[in-house]
Design a protein around this motif. Structure first.
Motif, PDB file in Angstrom:
ATOM      1  N   ARG A   1      10.401   3.830  -0.269  1.00 14.35           N
ATOM      2  CA  ARG A   1       9.669   5.082  -0.444  1.00 14.35           C
ATOM      3  C   ARG A   1      10.529   6.282  -0.066  1.00 14.35           C
ATOM      4  NH1 ARG A   1       4.434   6.845   3.160  1.00 14.35           N
ATOM      5  NH2 ARG A   1       3.628   8.502   1.805  1.00 14.35           N
TER       6      ARG A   1
ATOM      7  N   SER B   1       4.162  -0.611   4.949  1.00 11.25           N
ATOM      8  CA  SER B   1       5.327   0.193   5.305  1.00 11.25           C
ATOM      9  C   SER B   1       6.420  -0.621   5.995  1.00 11.25           C
ATOM     10  CB  SER B   1       4.909   1.352   6.215  1.00 11.25           C
ATOM     11  OG  SER B   1       6.036   2.068   6.677  1.00 11.25           O
TER      12      SER B   1
ATOM     13  N   GLU C   1       8.808   1.029   3.223  1.00 16.58           N
ATOM     14  CA  GLU C   1       8.971   2.441   3.602  1.00 16.58           C
ATOM     15  C   GLU C   1      10.386   2.916   3.321  1.00 16.58           C
ATOM     16  OE1 GLU C   1       7.829   6.007   4.261  1.00 16.58           O
ATOM     17  OE2 GLU C   1       6.349   4.447   4.717  1.00 16.58           O
TER      18      GLU C   1
ATOM     19  N   GLY D   1       4.242   4.075  -2.877  1.00 21.47           N
ATOM     20  CA  GLY D   1       3.394   4.950  -2.085  1.00 21.47           C
ATOM     21  C   GLY D   1       2.054   4.310  -1.776  1.00 21.47           C
ATOM     22  N   VAL D   2       1.460   3.665  -2.777  1.00 16.71           N
ATOM     23  CA  VAL D   2       0.173   2.989  -2.582  1.00 16.71           C
ATOM     24  C   VAL D   2       0.322   1.835  -1.592  1.00 16.71           C
ATOM     25  CG1 VAL D   2      -1.566   1.545  -3.694  1.00 16.71           C
ATOM     26  CG2 VAL D   2      -0.778   3.644  -4.818  1.00 16.71           C
TER      27      VAL D   2
ATOM     28  N   CYS E   1       2.517   1.435   0.782  1.00 13.67           N
ATOM     29  CA  CYS E   1       2.715   1.925   2.147  1.00 13.67           C
ATOM     30  C   CYS E   1       1.397   2.391   2.758  1.00 13.67           C
ATOM     31  CB  CYS E   1       3.748   3.047   2.164  1.00 13.67           C
ATOM     32  SG  CYS E   1       5.455   2.483   1.910  1.00 13.67           S
ATOM     33  N   LYS E   2       0.560   3.034   1.954  1.00  9.38           N
ATOM     34  CA  LYS E   2      -0.740   3.479   2.452  1.00  9.38           C
ATOM     35  C   LYS E   2      -1.644   2.294   2.768  1.00  9.38           C
ATOM     36  CE  LYS E   2      -0.760   8.016   0.221  1.00  9.38           C
ATOM     37  NZ  LYS E   2      -1.424   8.887  -0.802  1.00  9.38           N
ATOM     38  N   LEU E   3      -1.407   1.168   2.113  1.00  5.16           N
ATOM     39  CA  LEU E   3      -2.204  -0.032   2.348  1.00  5.16           C
ATOM     40  C   LEU E   3      -1.686  -0.859   3.530  1.00  5.16           C
ATOM     41  CD1 LEU E   3      -2.844  -1.228  -1.322  1.00  5.16           C
ATOM     42  CD2 LEU E   3      -4.494  -0.182   0.248  1.00  5.16           C
ATOM     43  N   GLY E   4      -0.665  -0.341   4.218  1.00  4.32           N
ATOM     44  CA  GLY E   4      -0.174  -1.020   5.403  1.00  4.32           C
ATOM     45  C   GLY E   4       1.085  -1.843   5.228  1.00  4.32           C
TER      46      GLY E   4
END
Length: 365
Positions: free
Chosen positions: A272, A221, A269, A213-214, A216-219
């Motif tokens: 995730r 994905s 992603e 999750g972290v 993916c949030k950092l780019g």
């Protein structure tokens, strides 16, 4: 029923000279547009493919269907010539419809038409990443809606009022389990072969959820998972020791000959969403919705999916009043249908018995 298996000693020759030509005579290739079903489920359709056959079929999903009546007309030795309905196949991660030709052959011999959908991001279906070797999905629910819509339309058409059954493997088994929960009357019976109720991530699932999750949030994905690589044309049995080398070489040949079949690694992603799918499947309230009798096959030497979540899924389905049975192959690798005939035969015979016998749902193996 008694099944005559393809001799592994002459596997490639038999597939080339007999199986593939017969399948071509009863096969229809098509494209399924999932946009209407996705919108109805609250998902905005994905279009504008980066690679794949975007010019002719933007945003659409590729499928292969095999008509039992046309197959019977060929008069292959061992065919029952008795129509029993249809089987929808939901394939695994990085797989493709044509990989299931041998299993399709056996289903046709047993009297079933077969429909195989290339899941989004796989085979010739739409995909939204530049790297043809990488699998990406934005929302696990898209897999579920697409498969259900395909079965409700194309699958039911081929079933022609007879039973519509589900066969799914690995990732396709996770998708299939969610379909059984959300569309409880769609299928008459379902086989989940080494289903991805939870992926093997190499770490506790809770830790994996937080980490991915972290990232993916950092780019990350659309980035390839660390440690995974693209497809390379070098055959190896590493990780598949004990499987049928003849079958593995045949799958490898298909990948080498078809660039669309060279999916080989996961985007962050995708991981995730696989973990989100896991949590959704194992919701007790979701499991209690299952009405379709389930036969779940478990591989004792599985390195790709976890066995304990499969056990938990079956327990929750039964607690909710559903019918589910586990058959375990202790020495099998993840793909039981890729094992030697000594394993594949009893596996296949139990599948066909489960589909064929109206009383089998309450029996134990």
């Amino acid at each position: 029923m008694q099944v005559t298996m393809i001799d592994e000693r002459t596997y490639a020759q038999t597939m080339t000279d007999m199986v593939v030509p017969a399948l071509e005579q009863c096969r229809t290739e098509g494209w399924f547009a999932p946009a209407t079903a996705e919108r109805a489920a609250g998902l905005e359709p994905l279009v504008g493919d980066v690679i794949g056959d975007s010019g002719s079929h933007p945003g659409q999903l590729h499928y292969l269907c095999y008509d039992a009546a046309k197959f019977d007309a060929i008069r292959e030795e061992g065919a029952t010539a008795t129509f029993r309905g249809a089987v929808v196949i939901s394939h695994g991660f990085t797989e493709f419809a044509e990989k299931y030709d041998e299993l399709v052959w056996y289903f046709l011999l047993a009297g079933y038409s077969v429909c195989v959908l290339d899941h989004r991001g796989h085979g010739k279906s739409a995909r939204n990443v530049e790297n043809r070797c990488m699998v990406w999905i934005d929302d696990w629910r898209r897999y579920v809606v697409d498969l259900a819509a395909f079965a409700q339309t194309i699958g039911q058409q081929y079933a022609a009022g007879m039973p519509l059954n589900l066969f799914c493997h690995s990732m396709g088994g996770g998708i299939g389990a969610a379909v059984l929960e959300q569309y409880p009357t769609l299928f008459d019976k379902a086989v989940l072969s080494a289903p991805m109720i939870a992926p093997a991530t190499g770490m506790p699932l809770g830790v994996a959820r937080v980490l991915v999750g972290v990232l993916c949030k950092l780019g990350f994905s659309h980035k390839r998972v660390f440690g995974q690589g693209d497809f390379t044309p070098e055959f190896s049995m590493k990780g598949n020791e004990g499987a049928s080398e003849a079958r593995e070489r045949w799958y490898f040949k298909l990948r080498c000959e078809n660039p669309e079949y060279q999916t080989y690694c996961a985007a962050f992603e995708w991981v995730r969403q696989a973990l989100k799918l896991n949590r959704a499947i194992l919701s007790p309230s979701a499991c209690s919705e299952v009405e379709t009798p389930i036969l779940l096959f478990q591989s004792g030497r599985d390195i790709w999916v976890l066995n304990k979540p499969q056990n938990r899924f079956v327990e929750l389905v039964k607690d909710g009043g559903g019918e589910a049975t586990i058959v375990r192959f202790p020495e099998s690798r993840h793909e039981i249908f890729s094992m030697p005939n000594s394993t594949f035969r009893p596996y296949l015979e139990q599948i066909l018995k489960f589909y064929d016998d109206p009383m089998i749902a309450s029996a134990s193996y």
